[in-house]
Design a protein around this motif. Structure first.
Motif, PDB file in Angstrom:
ATOM      1  N   LEU A 168     132.711  39.542 -20.628  1.00  0.00           N
ATOM      2  CA  LEU A 168     133.050  40.057 -22.353  1.00  0.00           C
ATOM      3  C   LEU A 168     133.931  41.213 -22.260  1.00  0.00           C
ATOM      4  CD1 LEU A 168     132.476  39.474 -25.182  1.00  0.00           C
ATOM      5  CD2 LEU A 168     130.459  41.312 -24.990  1.00  0.00           C
ATOM      6  N   TYR A 169     133.887  42.093 -21.485  1.00  0.00           N
ATOM      7  CA  TYR A 169     134.543  43.312 -21.391  1.00  0.00           C
ATOM      8  C   TYR A 169     136.084  42.908 -21.210  1.00  0.00           C
ATOM      9  CZ  TYR A 169     136.595  47.966 -20.621  1.00  0.00           C
ATOM     10  OH  TYR A 169     137.032  49.223 -20.495  1.00  0.00           O
ATOM     11  N   SER A 170     136.225  41.879 -20.097  1.00  0.00           N
ATOM     12  CA  SER A 170     137.369  41.708 -19.621  1.00  0.00           C
ATOM     13  C   SER A 170     138.146  40.905 -20.854  1.00  0.00           C
ATOM     14  CB  SER A 170     137.308  40.659 -18.312  1.00  0.00           C
ATOM     15  OG  SER A 170     136.677  39.570 -18.679  1.00  0.00           O
ATOM     16  N   LEU A 171     137.479  39.865 -21.395  1.00  0.00           N
ATOM     17  CA  LEU A 171     138.059  39.258 -22.542  1.00  0.00           C
ATOM     18  C   LEU A 171     138.651  40.281 -23.760  1.00  0.00           C
ATOM     19  CD1 LEU A 171     135.942  35.973 -22.919  1.00  0.00           C
ATOM     20  CD2 LEU A 171     138.086  36.209 -22.029  1.00  0.00           C
ATOM     21  N   GLN A 172     137.746  41.233 -23.879  1.00  0.00           N
ATOM     22  CA  GLN A 172     138.338  42.276 -24.915  1.00  0.00           C
ATOM     23  C   GLN A 172     139.559  42.804 -24.382  1.00  0.00           C
ATOM     24  OE1 GLN A 172     134.191  44.126 -24.891  1.00  0.00           O
ATOM     25  NE2 GLN A 172     134.084  43.519 -27.093  1.00  0.00           N
ATOM     26  N   LEU A 173     139.559  43.489 -23.128  1.00  0.00           N
ATOM     27  CA  LEU A 173     140.687  44.102 -22.560  1.00  0.00           C
ATOM     28  C   LEU A 173     141.951  43.132 -22.755  1.00  0.00           C
ATOM     29  CD1 LEU A 173     139.526  45.860 -19.304  1.00  0.00           C
ATOM     30  CD2 LEU A 173     140.446  46.851 -21.340  1.00  0.00           C
ATOM     31  N   LEU A 174     141.578  41.765 -22.472  1.00  0.00           N
ATOM     32  CA  LEU A 174     142.893  40.982 -22.183  1.00  0.00           C
ATOM     33  C   LEU A 174     143.337  40.793 -23.755  1.00  0.00           C
ATOM     34  CD1 LEU A 174     141.213  38.319 -19.774  1.00  0.00           C
ATOM     35  CD2 LEU A 174     143.384  39.796 -19.564  1.00  0.00           C
ATOM     36  N   LEU A 175     142.468  40.537 -25.063  1.00  0.00           N
ATOM     37  CA  LEU A 175     142.952  40.460 -26.343  1.00  0.00           C
ATOM     38  C   LEU A 175     143.588  41.754 -26.698  1.00  0.00           C
ATOM     39  CD1 LEU A 175     139.565  38.688 -27.872  1.00  0.00           C
ATOM     40  CD2 LEU A 175     142.138  37.810 -27.555  1.00  0.00           C
ATOM     41  N   HIS A 176     142.916  42.783 -26.310  1.00  0.00           N
ATOM     42  CA  HIS A 176     143.744  44.113 -26.704  1.00  0.00           C
ATOM     43  C   HIS A 176     145.129  44.116 -26.261  1.00  0.00           C
ATOM     44  CE1 HIS A 176     143.925  48.187 -27.940  1.00  0.00           C
ATOM     45  NE2 HIS A 176     144.428  48.628 -26.796  1.00  0.00           N
ATOM     46  N   SER A 177     145.332  43.603 -25.014  1.00  0.00           N
ATOM     47  CA  SER A 177     146.898  43.495 -24.382  1.00  0.00           C
ATOM     48  C   SER A 177     147.597  42.353 -25.266  1.00  0.00           C
ATOM     49  CB  SER A 177     146.676  43.220 -22.999  1.00  0.00           C
ATOM     50  OG  SER A 177     146.260  44.299 -22.269  1.00  0.00           O
ATOM     51  N   GLY A 178     147.201  41.761 -26.028  1.00  0.00           N
ATOM     52  CA  GLY A 178     147.816  40.633 -26.833  1.00  0.00           C
ATOM     53  C   GLY A 178     147.993  39.375 -25.876  1.00  0.00           C
ATOM     54  N   ILE A 179     146.802  39.106 -25.294  1.00  0.00           N
ATOM     55  CA  ILE A 179     146.841  37.896 -24.465  1.00  0.00           C
ATOM     56  C   ILE A 179     145.904  36.719 -25.360  1.00  0.00           C
ATOM     57  CG2 ILE A 179     146.157  36.828 -22.231  1.00  0.00           C
ATOM     58  CD1 ILE A 179     146.895  39.549 -21.142  1.00  0.00           C
ATOM     59  N   GLY A 180     146.332  35.538 -25.518  1.00  0.00           N
ATOM     60  CA  GLY A 180     145.663  34.527 -26.138  1.00  0.00           C
ATOM     61  C   GLY A 180     144.551  33.907 -25.120  1.00  0.00           C
ATOM     62  N   ILE A 181     143.402  33.738 -25.628  1.00  0.00           N
ATOM     63  CA  ILE A 181     142.322  33.002 -25.164  1.00  0.00           C
ATOM     64  C   ILE A 181     141.810  31.833 -26.100  1.00  0.00           C
ATOM     65  CG2 ILE A 181     141.835  35.184 -23.885  1.00  0.00           C
ATOM     66  CD1 ILE A 181     139.313  35.353 -25.793  1.00  0.00           C
ATOM     67  N   PRO A 182     141.034  31.083 -25.441  1.00  0.00           N
ATOM     68  CA  PRO A 182     140.148  30.130 -26.603  1.00  0.00           C
ATOM     69  C   PRO A 182     139.461  30.918 -27.500  1.00  0.00           C
ATOM     70  CG  PRO A 182     140.284  29.230 -24.412  1.00  0.00           C
ATOM     71  CD  PRO A 182     140.830  30.602 -24.081  1.00  0.00           C
ATOM     72  N   THR A 183     139.069  30.492 -28.444  1.00  0.00           N
ATOM     73  CA  THR A 183     138.330  31.049 -29.511  1.00  0.00           C
ATOM     74  C   THR A 183     136.780  31.236 -29.123  1.00  0.00           C
ATOM     75  OG1 THR A 183     139.597  30.169 -31.331  1.00  0.00           O
ATOM     76  CG2 THR A 183     137.384  31.078 -31.691  1.00  0.00           C
ATOM     77  N   THR A 184     136.183  32.393 -29.015  1.00  0.00           N
ATOM     78  CA  THR A 184     135.011  32.839 -28.086  1.00  0.00           C
ATOM     79  C   THR A 184     133.904  33.517 -29.048  1.00  0.00           C
ATOM     80  OG1 THR A 184     136.306  32.928 -25.987  1.00  0.00           O
ATOM     81  CG2 THR A 184     133.915  33.734 -26.059  1.00  0.00           C
ATOM     82  N   LEU A 215     126.929  31.173 -19.594  1.00  0.00           N
ATOM     83  CA  LEU A 215     126.334  32.361 -19.021  1.00  0.00           C
ATOM     84  C   LEU A 215     127.228  33.459 -18.810  1.00  0.00           C
ATOM     85  CD1 LEU A 215     123.179  31.362 -16.912  1.00  0.00           C
ATOM     86  CD2 LEU A 215     122.902  32.279 -18.925  1.00  0.00           C
ATOM     87  N   LEU A 216     126.962  34.787 -19.320  1.00  0.00           N
ATOM     88  CA  LEU A 216     127.682  35.985 -18.965  1.00  0.00           C
ATOM     89  C   LEU A 216     128.125  36.207 -17.678  1.00  0.00           C
ATOM     90  CD1 LEU A 216     129.662  37.779 -20.795  1.00  0.00           C
ATOM     91  CD2 LEU A 216     127.686  39.221 -20.704  1.00  0.00           C
ATOM     92  N   GLU A 217     126.950  35.790 -16.735  1.00  0.00           N
ATOM     93  CA  GLU A 217     126.914  36.168 -15.358  1.00  0.00           C
ATOM     94  C   GLU A 217     127.371  35.081 -14.397  1.00  0.00           C
ATOM     95  OE1 GLU A 217     124.206  36.734 -17.552  1.00  0.00           O
ATOM     96  OE2 GLU A 217     124.648  38.865 -17.867  1.00  0.00           O
ATOM     97  N   GLY A 218     127.686  34.004 -15.029  1.00  0.00           N
ATOM     98  CA  GLY A 218     127.767  32.606 -14.299  1.00  0.00           C
ATOM     99  C   GLY A 218     129.228  33.117 -13.383  1.00  0.00           C
ATOM    100  N   THR A 219     129.402  32.249 -12.290  1.00  0.00           N
ATOM    101  CA  THR A 219     130.693  32.252 -11.575  1.00  0.00           C
ATOM    102  C   THR A 219     130.827  30.971 -10.716  1.00  0.00           C
ATOM    103  OG1 THR A 219     129.241  32.874  -9.537  1.00  0.00           O
ATOM    104  CG2 THR A 219     130.246  34.638 -10.699  1.00  0.00           C
ATOM    105  N   GLN A 220     132.233  30.725 -10.702  1.00  0.00           N
ATOM    106  CA  GLN A 220     132.516  29.556  -9.782  1.00  0.00           C
ATOM    107  C   GLN A 220     132.172  28.440 -10.537  1.00  0.00           C
ATOM    108  OE1 GLN A 220     131.261  29.884  -5.504  1.00  0.00           O
ATOM    109  NE2 GLN A 220     132.952  31.383  -5.172  1.00  0.00           N
ATOM    110  N   GLY A 221     132.169  28.464 -11.894  1.00  0.00           N
ATOM    111  CA  GLY A 221     131.843  27.232 -12.654  1.00  0.00           C
ATOM    112  C   GLY A 221     130.241  27.013 -12.964  1.00  0.00           C
ATOM    113  N   LYS A 222     129.416  27.974 -12.322  1.00  0.00           N
ATOM    114  CA  LYS A 222     128.078  27.792 -12.467  1.00  0.00           C
ATOM    115  C   LYS A 222     127.724  28.617 -13.891  1.00  0.00           C
ATOM    116  CE  LYS A 222     127.263  28.059  -7.271  1.00  0.00           C
ATOM    117  NZ  LYS A 222     126.937  29.104  -6.200  1.00  0.00           N
ATOM    118  N   GLY A 223     126.633  28.094 -14.466  1.00  0.00           N
ATOM    119  CA  GLY A 223     126.202  28.546 -15.709  1.00  0.00           C
ATOM    120  C   GLY A 223     127.029  28.303 -16.809  1.00  0.00           C
ATOM    121  N   VAL A 224     127.849  27.211 -16.765  1.00  0.00           N
ATOM    122  CA  VAL A 224     128.889  26.629 -17.633  1.00  0.00           C
ATOM    123  C   VAL A 224     128.435  25.186 -17.862  1.00  0.00           C
ATOM    124  CG1 VAL A 224     131.314  26.507 -18.182  1.00  0.00           C
ATOM    125  CG2 VAL A 224     130.836  28.131 -16.468  1.00  0.00           C
ATOM    126  N   VAL A 225     128.328  25.273 -19.325  1.00  0.00           N
ATOM    127  CA  VAL A 225     127.967  23.656 -19.737  1.00  0.00           C
ATOM    128  C   VAL A 225     128.876  23.210 -20.975  1.00  0.00           C
ATOM    129  CG1 VAL A 225     126.001  22.467 -20.784  1.00  0.00           C
ATOM    130  CG2 VAL A 225     125.402  24.334 -19.039  1.00  0.00           C
TER     131      VAL A 225
END
Length: 457
Positions: A264-280, A305-315
């Motif tokens: 979440l924090y990383s997405l907020q940092l990226l958006l603050h830098s003007g980088i586009g992401i899929p709507t979240t 899942l916020l804590e998921g990695t390497q595709g785990k916790g992604v549905v």
């Protein structure tokens, strides 16, 4: 029928005299069409107005100190699918082979074979009409003793004159970690693998220390390369912070790694830098599931899942009912979740840009298995070489800078709205991207450390 033919076992020692390789162990494999030679630091160049390629090789397995610098005429470039499923572009050379008292020209592809058991593979094209193979036998032509090998390669041993570099990670057998260790040693540095679980520290205002198993003090390092798996983020970043307190240069800082692991924090940092992401959308055990689904444009959508990695916790939830079921299941775990717009037109593909020190050094396209939407290599996805667009490179560099990462794997998806950023990884794997591009990414990481010490002088 066997007149004038050399009889070989499944493993033999041979010579590549024009490459300066007096002896090398080869796997004799009539099931493989082409021959292959282990090579790193591969670079094409022009010699006498013809195409050549130069490369380095450690001709003895598990010996990184012995290095031969080779060059040979370049006769082709081919896309080869390896036994692990990676498609990679390989340079093809032609050089004489000496074996069993005979000598003839063969073609070989150049590739990093560190994950293989042999530095050379002798395929059937090189053996056709000249060789008979008895697969039940080995070393029918004999093999050198350890002393003989040392004598043959005594002038090829590289002296360690560089930096003292620690690789802070969990698994020394992981491809990426082995490659980084190899790359540092090949560039003349003293490399040490430091297992995160076996490090402990002394917090002291006057004399802070880091200790390793057996009480060894680790304070005398010039640089540390943190390769911290997600499950070890807290302790690994604590150790990295302690090295920073000791004025040891860390290729990625503890702060950068910590914030990159917080999706979440990383997405907020990226958006603050003007980088586009899929709507979240983000929620903690949401009460208003319907509005959360509506927020990102409705199904199909991705639930993470916020804590998921390497595709785990992604549905992938393809219907509203499926989305509600997944969200409610995560809600029962009191989990933090991200709900994200599904980019259907990406068709299970994404672009991984590898950024080192503010530059995209390589990029690949990762493609999911049939029936799968996640392109992660760990989940069976395949990697192939691709040329990232100028805009994709710009986004990758900007994202790494926003996260303050010197080394980053930046994942980008191509959508109808243009390139969108998916994720920034602070410990990106090397196997897929090195295999597909044939580039020495590990060497580029070592160069980034060297550059820092040149600047500081």
């Amino acid at each position: 029928m066997s007149l004038n033919k050399v009889i070989l076992g499944s493993e033999e020692w041979c010579s590549l005299p024009e490459l300066g390789i007096p002896t090398i162990k080869a796997r004799v494999d009539s099931g493989a069409k082409t021959s292959a030679l282990h090579a790193v630091n591969i670079a094409p160049f022009i010699k006498n107005e013809t195409n050549w390629v130069k490369f380095d090789i450690n001709p003895i397995q598990n010996n990184q100190k012995t290095v031969i610098h080779c060059e040979a005429p370049l006769i082709d470039k081919r896309i080869v699918k390896s036994s692990s499923g990676f498609r990679e572009q390989r340079y093809v050379i032609q050089t004489p082979l000496e074996i069993g008292g005979e000598k003839w020209l063969i073609e070989m592809t150049l590739t990093n074979r560190d994950s293989m058991g042999y530095r050379m593979l002798l395929g059937r094209e090189a053996m056709s009409g000249r060789v008979l193979v008895d697969p039940e036998q080995q070393y029918l032509l004999g093999k050198p003793t350890t002393e003989h090998l040392k004598e043959l390669y005594k002038d090829a041993e590289k002296q360690t004159t560089g930096l003292r570099i620690g690789l802070l990670a969990s698994n020394p057998e992981l491809y990426s970690n082995k490659r980084i260790m190899e790359a540092g040693e090949m560039r003349g540095h003293e490399m040490h693998f430091l297992n995160i679980k076996e490090c402990y520290m002394k917090l002291d205002a006057e004399k802070p220390e880091i200790h390793y198993r057996g009480g060894i003090i680790l304070n005398q390092f010039d640089a540390i390369i943190p390769r911290i798996r997600p499950s070890a983020t807290f302790y690994g970043c604590t150790l990295t912070r302690q090295f920073e307190a000791l004025k040891v240069y860390c290729l990625n800082s503890s702060t950068a790694i910590t914030q990159s692991r917080d999706k979440l924090y990383s997405l907020q940092l990226l958006l603050h830098s003007g980088i586009g992401i899929p709507t979240t959308g983000f929620a903690n055990s949401p009460l208003d599931t319907n509005d959360l689904i509506k927020m990102v444009g409705g199904p199909p959508l991705i639930v993470k899942l916020l804590e998921g990695t390497q595709g785990k916790g992604v549905v992938l939830a393809e219907t509203k009912k499926a989305a509600e079921s997944v969200i409610n299941a995560f809600k029962s775990l009191n989990a933090n979740i991200l709900v994200q717009e599904f980019i259907k037109e990406a068709n299970g593909k994404d672009i991984r840009c590898f950024v080192i020190d503010g530059k995209v050094v390589a990029s690949i396209q990762r493609e999911a298995m049939p029936g799968e939407f996640r392109a992660n290599i760990h989940l069976g996805g395949t990697a192939s070489i691709i040329k990232a667009t100028a805009e994709e490179k710009r986004i990758a560099i900007k994202a790494a800078k926003a996260m303050d990462l010197k080394v980053a794997g930046v994942d980008i998806i191509r959508s109808s709205k243009g390139p969108l950023l998916l994720e920034v990884n602070s410990s990106p794997g090397l196997e897929g991207i090195e295999g597909a591009t044939n580039k020495d990414i590990a060497g580029e990481m070592i160069k980034a450390i060297e550059k820092n010490f040149i600047k500081s002088k």
